[in-house]
Design a protein around this motif. Structure first.
Motif, PDB file in Angstrom:
ATOM      1  N   LYS A   1       0.814  -1.219   0.000  1.00 56.21           N
ATOM      2  CA  LYS A   1       0.000   0.000   0.000  1.00 56.21           C
ATOM      3  C   LYS A   1       0.847   1.268   0.000  1.00 56.21           C
ATOM      4  CE  LYS A   1      -4.127  -1.873   2.194  1.00 56.21           C
ATOM      5  NZ  LYS A   1      -5.002  -1.838   3.384  1.00 56.21           N
ATOM      6  N   LEU A   2       2.124   1.139   0.349  1.00 52.21           N
ATOM      7  CA  LEU A   2       2.997   2.313   0.378  1.00 52.21           C
ATOM      8  C   LEU A   2       3.341   2.757  -1.035  1.00 52.21           C
ATOM      9  CD1 LEU A   2       5.502   1.364   3.226  1.00 52.21           C
ATOM     10  CD2 LEU A   2       3.522   2.886   3.377  1.00 52.21           C
ATOM     11  N   GLN A   3       3.445   4.061  -1.215  1.00 49.72           N
ATOM     12  CA  GLN A   3       3.861   4.649  -2.493  1.00 49.72           C
ATOM     13  C   GLN A   3       5.383   4.540  -2.621  1.00 49.72           C
ATOM     14  OE1 GLN A   3       1.584   6.056  -4.667  1.00 49.72           O
ATOM     15  NE2 GLN A   3       0.017   5.308  -3.258  1.00 49.72           N
ATOM     16  N   LYS A   4       5.875   4.586  -3.841  1.00 49.28           N
ATOM     17  CA  LYS A   4       7.331   4.505  -4.070  1.00 49.28           C
ATOM     18  C   LYS A   4       8.081   5.615  -3.333  1.00 49.28           C
ATOM     19  CE  LYS A   4       7.592   1.209  -7.360  1.00 49.28           C
ATOM     20  NZ  LYS A   4       8.067  -0.088  -6.986  1.00 49.28           N
ATOM     21  N   ASP A   5       7.446   6.797  -3.209  1.00 46.41           N
ATOM     22  CA  ASP A   5       8.139   7.906  -2.546  1.00 46.41           C
ATOM     23  C   ASP A   5       8.157   7.761  -1.026  1.00 46.41           C
ATOM     24  OD1 ASP A   5       5.491   8.522  -1.994  1.00 46.41           O
ATOM     25  OD2 ASP A   5       5.601  10.556  -2.763  1.00 46.41           O
ATOM     26  N   GLN A   6       7.573   6.701  -0.515  1.00 47.30           N
ATOM     27  CA  GLN A   6       7.610   6.436   0.920  1.00 47.30           C
ATOM     28  C   GLN A   6       8.756   5.488   1.276  1.00 47.30           C
ATOM     29  OE1 GLN A   6       3.306   5.436   1.182  1.00 47.30           O
ATOM     30  NE2 GLN A   6       3.307   6.946   2.826  1.00 47.30           N
ATOM     31  N   PHE A   7       9.657   5.287   0.334  1.00 47.56           N
ATOM     32  CA  PHE A   7      10.870   4.505   0.539  1.00 47.56           C
ATOM     33  C   PHE A   7      12.058   5.405   0.232  1.00 47.56           C
ATOM     34  CE2 PHE A   7       7.621   1.397  -0.288  1.00 47.56           C
ATOM     35  CZ  PHE A   7       7.917   0.362   0.592  1.00 47.56           C
ATOM     36  N   ALA A   8      13.123   5.254   0.989  1.00 49.32           N
ATOM     37  CA  ALA A   8      14.314   6.059   0.745  1.00 49.32           C
ATOM     38  C   ALA A   8      15.012   5.633  -0.541  1.00 49.32           C
ATOM     39  CB  ALA A   8      15.273   5.951   1.923  1.00 49.32           C
ATOM     40  N   TYR A   9      14.852   4.358  -0.910  1.00 43.75           N
ATOM     41  CA  TYR A   9      15.574   3.844  -2.069  1.00 43.75           C
ATOM     42  C   TYR A   9      14.709   2.832  -2.815  1.00 43.75           C
ATOM     43  CZ  TYR A   9      19.186   1.127  -4.554  1.00 43.75           C
ATOM     44  OH  TYR A   9      19.934   0.463  -5.496  1.00 43.75           O
ATOM     45  N   VAL A  10      14.586   3.041  -4.113  1.00 37.03           N
ATOM     46  CA  VAL A  10      13.937   2.087  -5.001  1.00 37.03           C
ATOM     47  C   VAL A  10      14.975   1.735  -6.060  1.00 37.03           C
ATOM     48  CG1 VAL A  10      12.036   1.670  -6.598  1.00 37.03           C
ATOM     49  CG2 VAL A  10      11.671   3.127  -4.584  1.00 37.03           C
ATOM     50  N   ASP A  11      15.355   0.451  -6.122  1.00 44.84           N
ATOM     51  CA  ASP A  11      16.403   0.064  -7.064  1.00 44.84           C
ATOM     52  C   ASP A  11      15.862  -0.020  -8.494  1.00 44.84           C
ATOM     53  OD1 ASP A  11      15.239  -2.529  -7.425  1.00 44.84           O
ATOM     54  OD2 ASP A  11      16.408  -3.334  -5.753  1.00 44.84           O
ATOM     55  N   SER A  12      16.742  -0.271  -9.442  1.00 46.51           N
ATOM     56  CA  SER A  12      16.373  -0.264 -10.853  1.00 46.51           C
ATOM     57  C   SER A  12      15.394  -1.380 -11.218  1.00 46.51           C
ATOM     58  CB  SER A  12      17.613  -0.344 -11.746  1.00 46.51           C
ATOM     59  OG  SER A  12      18.328  -1.537 -11.477  1.00 46.51           O
ATOM     60  N   SER A  13      15.287  -2.397 -10.377  1.00 48.41           N
ATOM     61  CA  SER A  13      14.331  -3.485 -10.595  1.00 48.41           C
ATOM     62  C   SER A  13      12.990  -3.203  -9.940  1.00 48.41           C
ATOM     63  CB  SER A  13      14.890  -4.801 -10.041  1.00 48.41           C
ATOM     64  OG  SER A  13      16.098  -5.129 -10.663  1.00 48.41           O
ATOM     65  N   GLY A  14      12.873  -2.051  -9.284  1.00 45.36           N
ATOM     66  CA  GLY A  14      11.639  -1.697  -8.589  1.00 45.36           C
ATOM     67  C   GLY A  14      11.600  -2.156  -7.148  1.00 45.36           C
ATOM     68  N   GLY A  15      12.692  -2.738  -6.672  1.00 43.56           N
ATOM     69  CA  GLY A  15      12.765  -3.183  -5.278  1.00 43.56           C
ATOM     70  C   GLY A  15      12.770  -1.992  -4.334  1.00 43.56           C
ATOM     71  N   GLU A  16      11.917  -2.053  -3.344  1.00 42.53           N
ATOM     72  CA  GLU A  16      11.761  -0.935  -2.405  1.00 42.53           C
ATOM     73  C   GLU A  16      12.531  -1.232  -1.116  1.00 42.53           C
ATOM     74  OE1 GLU A  16       7.263  -0.015  -3.978  1.00 42.53           O
ATOM     75  OE2 GLU A  16       7.615  -1.578  -2.478  1.00 42.53           O
ATOM     76  N   HIS A  17      13.319  -0.252  -0.712  1.00 46.05           N
ATOM     77  CA  HIS A  17      14.184  -0.422   0.453  1.00 46.05           C
ATOM     78  C   HIS A  17      14.046   0.781   1.383  1.00 46.05           C
ATOM     79  CE1 HIS A  17      16.262  -3.591  -1.850  1.00 46.05           C
ATOM     80  NE2 HIS A  17      16.115  -2.755  -2.876  1.00 46.05           N
ATOM     81  N   LEU A  18      14.150   0.544   2.654  1.00 43.74           N
ATOM     82  CA  LEU A  18      14.157   1.579   3.677  1.00 43.74           C
ATOM     83  C   LEU A  18      12.883   2.427   3.687  1.00 43.74           C
ATOM     84  CD1 LEU A  18      17.863   2.718   3.152  1.00 43.74           C
ATOM     85  CD2 LEU A  18      17.019   1.151   4.914  1.00 43.74           C
ATOM     86  N   PRO A  19      11.771   1.839   4.150  1.00 47.65           N
ATOM     87  CA  PRO A  19      10.541   2.628   4.239  1.00 47.65           C
ATOM     88  C   PRO A  19      10.715   3.804   5.196  1.00 47.65           C
ATOM     89  CG  PRO A  19      10.248   0.451   5.257  1.00 47.65           C
ATOM     90  CD  PRO A  19      11.602   0.480   4.641  1.00 47.65           C
ATOM     91  N   ILE A  20      10.120   4.948   4.829  1.00 47.91           N
ATOM     92  CA  ILE A  20      10.268   6.168   5.634  1.00 47.91           C
ATOM     93  C   ILE A  20       8.917   6.855   5.820  1.00 47.91           C
ATOM     94  CG2 ILE A  20      12.720   6.596   5.159  1.00 47.91           C
ATOM     95  CD1 ILE A  20      11.836   8.470   2.865  1.00 47.91           C
TER      96      ILE A  20
END
Length: 83
Positions: free
Chosen positions: A11-30
């Protein structure tokens, strides 16, 4: 820190992660204070695709910390950057 289950994480938006890798992997939710604190602690332990991506994530984490009223010590690794 409340753990995110799969449904909550999706449910989190991409901008709610500090880092989204080139494969779309979401890292470090903020998205909330506890996750920002966790991202601050784990930023230097995360593998980034480039130094540029690491610096972008650092800036996002610091901005999220400011929004959530979290003080960042000037001696903290995240305050200093990757140097």
């Amino acid at each position: 820190m409340p753990e995110l289950d799969t449904e909550q994480r999706e449910k989190l938006q991409k901008d709610q992660f500090a880092y989204v890798d080139s494969s779309g992997g979401e890292h470090l939710p903020i998205h909330d204070e506890s996750h920002v604190r966790n991202a601050m602690a784990r930023w230097n332990q995360t593998d980034f695709e480039s130094d540029t991506k690491k610096e972008e994530a650092r800036k996002k984490i610091l901005a999220a910390a400011k929004r959530h009223g979290i003080e960042v010590d000037s001696n903290d690794k995240i305050a200093k950057g990757s140097a």
